[in-house]
Write a protein that holds these residues in place. Structure first.
Motif, PDB file in Angstrom:
ATOM      1  N   THR A 115      10.791   2.040   4.630  1.00  0.00           N
ATOM      2  CA  THR A 115       9.973   1.732   3.460  1.00  0.00           C
ATOM      3  C   THR A 115      10.611   2.281   2.189  1.00  0.00           C
ATOM      4  O   THR A 115      10.639   1.604   1.159  1.00  0.00           O
ATOM      5  CB  THR A 115       8.546   2.296   3.621  1.00  0.00           C
ATOM      6  N   ALA A 133       9.282  -3.946   6.001  1.00  0.00           N
ATOM      7  CA  ALA A 133      10.269  -3.295   5.134  1.00  0.00           C
ATOM      8  C   ALA A 133      11.668  -3.263   5.738  1.00  0.00           C
ATOM      9  O   ALA A 133      12.605  -2.825   5.075  1.00  0.00           O
ATOM     10  CB  ALA A 133       9.823  -1.868   4.819  1.00  0.00           C
ATOM     11  N   TYR A 153      -0.294   0.157   8.716  1.00  0.00           N
ATOM     12  CA  TYR A 153       0.909   0.939   8.427  1.00  0.00           C
ATOM     13  C   TYR A 153       2.109   0.409   9.216  1.00  0.00           C
ATOM     14  O   TYR A 153       3.216   0.312   8.681  1.00  0.00           O
ATOM     15  CB  TYR A 153       0.661   2.412   8.763  1.00  0.00           C
ATOM     16  N   GLU A 164       7.959   7.172   8.591  1.00  0.00           N
ATOM     17  CA  GLU A 164       8.689   7.541   7.386  1.00  0.00           C
ATOM     18  C   GLU A 164       9.045   9.021   7.386  1.00  0.00           C
ATOM     19  O   GLU A 164       8.519   9.803   8.181  1.00  0.00           O
ATOM     20  CB  GLU A 164       7.832   7.233   6.149  1.00  0.00           C
ATOM     21  N   GLU A 214       3.433  -2.661   7.624  1.00  0.00           N
ATOM     22  CA  GLU A 214       4.223  -2.335   6.432  1.00  0.00           C
ATOM     23  C   GLU A 214       5.642  -1.898   6.815  1.00  0.00           C
ATOM     24  O   GLU A 214       6.617  -2.290   6.169  1.00  0.00           O
ATOM     25  CB  GLU A 214       3.543  -1.218   5.638  1.00  0.00           C
ATOM     26  N   LEU A 215       5.759  -1.091   7.883  1.00  0.00           N
ATOM     27  CA  LEU A 215       7.083  -0.640   8.334  1.00  0.00           C
ATOM     28  C   LEU A 215       7.943  -1.821   8.765  1.00  0.00           C
ATOM     29  O   LEU A 215       9.119  -1.923   8.399  1.00  0.00           O
ATOM     30  CB  LEU A 215       6.937   0.340   9.500  1.00  0.00           C
ATOM     31  N   GLN A 233      12.126   0.174  -1.021  1.00  0.00           N
ATOM     32  CA  GLN A 233      11.763   0.485  -2.412  1.00  0.00           C
ATOM     33  C   GLN A 233      13.008   0.682  -3.277  1.00  0.00           C
ATOM     34  O   GLN A 233      13.076   0.187  -4.401  1.00  0.00           O
ATOM     35  CB  GLN A 233      10.884   1.732  -2.456  1.00  0.00           C
TER      36      GLN A 233
END
Length: 527
Positions: free
Chosen positions: A171, A511, A504, A304, A507-508, A175
């Motif tokens: 993640t 990414a 979550y 993370e 999201e991982l 970014q």
């Protein structure tokens, strides 16, 4: 055979407003090329021939004063390891302002205002607080953002990024890649992005240069290089890139076997500062973790940075004490045992560390590193020596490795030594903490294959800690996803990566660099 040149006959162009990715394994000459452009080569290396043309002028051989004027103002660089590149004795604000002061830009007040604006631009929270922080107080992703802010302070025309996302979780990596891409488009900068991750190439590149042993072996558009590579080396690199597997790993070991390791409600909280001075900081690193692991199976722990993965690993091998919960190893709760009581069990629980160079004593030969522990536990020196030679052969190192020192080996070879050392005790449980995170894709593939083979031959159980979900899908039978000290989801890789239940986890997976690249429109190369 050693080559005569670090790089030889390198030729490529970086167009205005373009992101050029330079790809290759360690030792291919990527960083040497970048440092030559910046005029930062060590004294032991000099450029024998060729030109580096910037805006039509050759910058090779410029006097030091003129090179300093170019650095930061025209060409700026983001280094691979921000912790070693940042001054530990200066606040991040002072370091950003120093870059501007060195070029005589602005007043002290305007430089402070510019530093605050840069910290906000790179997405750091509370810039007015962040500007007073020292590097060690920041996470890896935050330090990398500070490095980007420093590099952008004077709005350079060219940004060189040397492996800026290698050790970051998915993640944070996503970014940072988005940040560099957005800033590049907004400011019209040219970016030279050095990496060994083809997922990153698919994510951001406008053009690609592939380097092997100091030479350019292939270059072109990402579509051409990634989909129709012509050079065998490029094909090997792409084949070695780990990908999410839709099928779970075939493993002879059964879940029905009695668990070797059983963890129940494990808790660890870090406390620093003083309540009296109102500086008490409480960080719940591990909160009520429970799982079990059978012999011959691998549990992947993903999440993370700061999710508690490494803290969990250190608790399992008793490098620190738990605040609560049980760790049942072969039915015995090892959590409350003191060091003296646990010593007899320690050979059965071994760890492969993330940084093999830091974990190997530089003053000892590989043979001594591997045999000193077993001899201390009562193994005869001759037997320890024979075992060490056999294990070095097992991990793919020749007999001469026994008498050499850690600095004589590459990163991948040092990691093989770390694995061999952990196997000297014939452990029943291996805790592998990010064992391949800093390795090239081809070396990474070799180490994963080695660990898989060792597990099938010895039946050792593994807790495999990683932030790379693609790696986890290659080697793990079960995945536990950690977030803020808790397991938010657990299951086989096929379910975790292709049918995640927790937001979550989704999201991982989203990414992962390169996995979503096909869905995005291509970016036109600007000339």
């Amino acid at each position: 055979m050693e080559r005569a040149h670090a790089v030889e006959d390198i030729s490529f162009e970086l167009a205005r407003g373009e992101i050029l990715c330079v790809v290759g394994e360690s030792g291919s000459g990527k960083s040497v090329t970048a440092n030559a452009i910046m005029g930062l080569l060590p004294k032991s290396i000099h450029v024998a021939s060729g030109e580096i043309r910037l805006g039509g002028a050759n910058i090779l051989g410029l006097p030091p004063g003129q090179l300093r004027d170019l650095r930061g103002r025209v060409v700026s660089m983001i280094f691979q390891d921000p912790l070693s590149a940042l001054n530990p004795l200066m606040t991040v604000g002072a370091q950003i302002e120093e870059a501007m002061a060195a070029h005589g830009v602005g007043t002290r007040a305007s430089r402070r205002e510019r530093a605050l604006a840069l910290l906000a631009e790179v997405g750091l929270p509370d810039p007015w607080l962040m500007i007073h922080q020292y590097p060690f107080r920041l996470s890896g992703g935050q330090r990398q953002r500070v490095m980007i802010a420093m590099a952008l302070a004077l709005e350079p025309s060219i940004l060189i990024a040397d492996e800026p996302t290698t050790a970051l979780d998915v993640t944070t990596q996503a970014q940072i890649l988005k940040l560099i891409r957005d800033i590049q488009r907004r400011k019209g900068m040219s970016v030279m992005f050095i990496t060994h991750d083809f997922g990153v190439v698919a994510e951001i590149a406008d053009s690609v240069v592939v380097m092997e042993k100091g030479r350019v072996v292939e270059q072109g558009s990402p579509a051409k290089v990634l989909k129709t590579p012509t050079h065998p080396y490029t094909r090997r690199l792409i084949a070695a890139v780990p990908r999410l597997r839709s099928e779970d790993r075939a493993n002879a070991a059964r879940d029905s076997a009695a668990p070797l390791l059983k963890v129940e409600n494990l808790v660890k909280t870090y406390r620093s500062g003083s309540a009296l001075l109102r500086s008490l900081r409480v960080v719940p690193a591990v909160q009520g973790i429970s799982f079990q692991l059978a012999p011959g199976r691998t549990l992947g722990v993903v999440g993370e940075s700061g999710s508690g993965k490494s803290s969990l690993g250190r608790l399992l091998i008793r490098l620190m004490d738990a605040d609560g919960g049980r760790i049942l190893f072969e039915g015995t709760d090892i959590a409350p045992l003191g060091e003296r009581s646990f010593r007899s069990l320690r050979p059965k629980v071994q760890m492969i560390f993330q940084d093999p160079f830091a974990s190997l004593n530089p003053r000892m030969t590989i043979g001594t590193i591997m045999t000193v522990g077993p001899i201390a536990h009562g193994m005869a020196p001759s037997q320890a020596r024979d075992e060490a030679h056999a294990l070095l052969a097992m991990v793919g190192l020749d007999a001469g490795a026994y008498g050499r020192y850690p600095h004589e080996f590459s990163g991948g070879q040092r990691q093989r030594v770390g694995i061999a050392r952990a196997l000297m005790f014939k452990p029943k449980l291996l805790v592998a903490d990010e064992p391949v995170s800093a390795l090239d894709v081809s070396i990474q593939a070799q180490i994963l294959e080695l660990l898989d083979r060792i597990q099938r031959e010895t039946g050792v159980a593994m807790v495999f800690i990683t932030h790379d979900l693609r790696v986890a899908s290659q080697i793990c039978d079960e995945i536990a996803v950690m977030h803020k000290g808790r397991i938010v989801e657990q299951g086989p890789p096929s379910q975790i990566f292709f049918n995640p239940r927790a937001d979550y986890t989704r999201e991982l997976v989203a990414a992962i660099p390169g996995e979503q690249a096909e869905a995005r429109p291509a970016v036109a190369v600007q000339s």
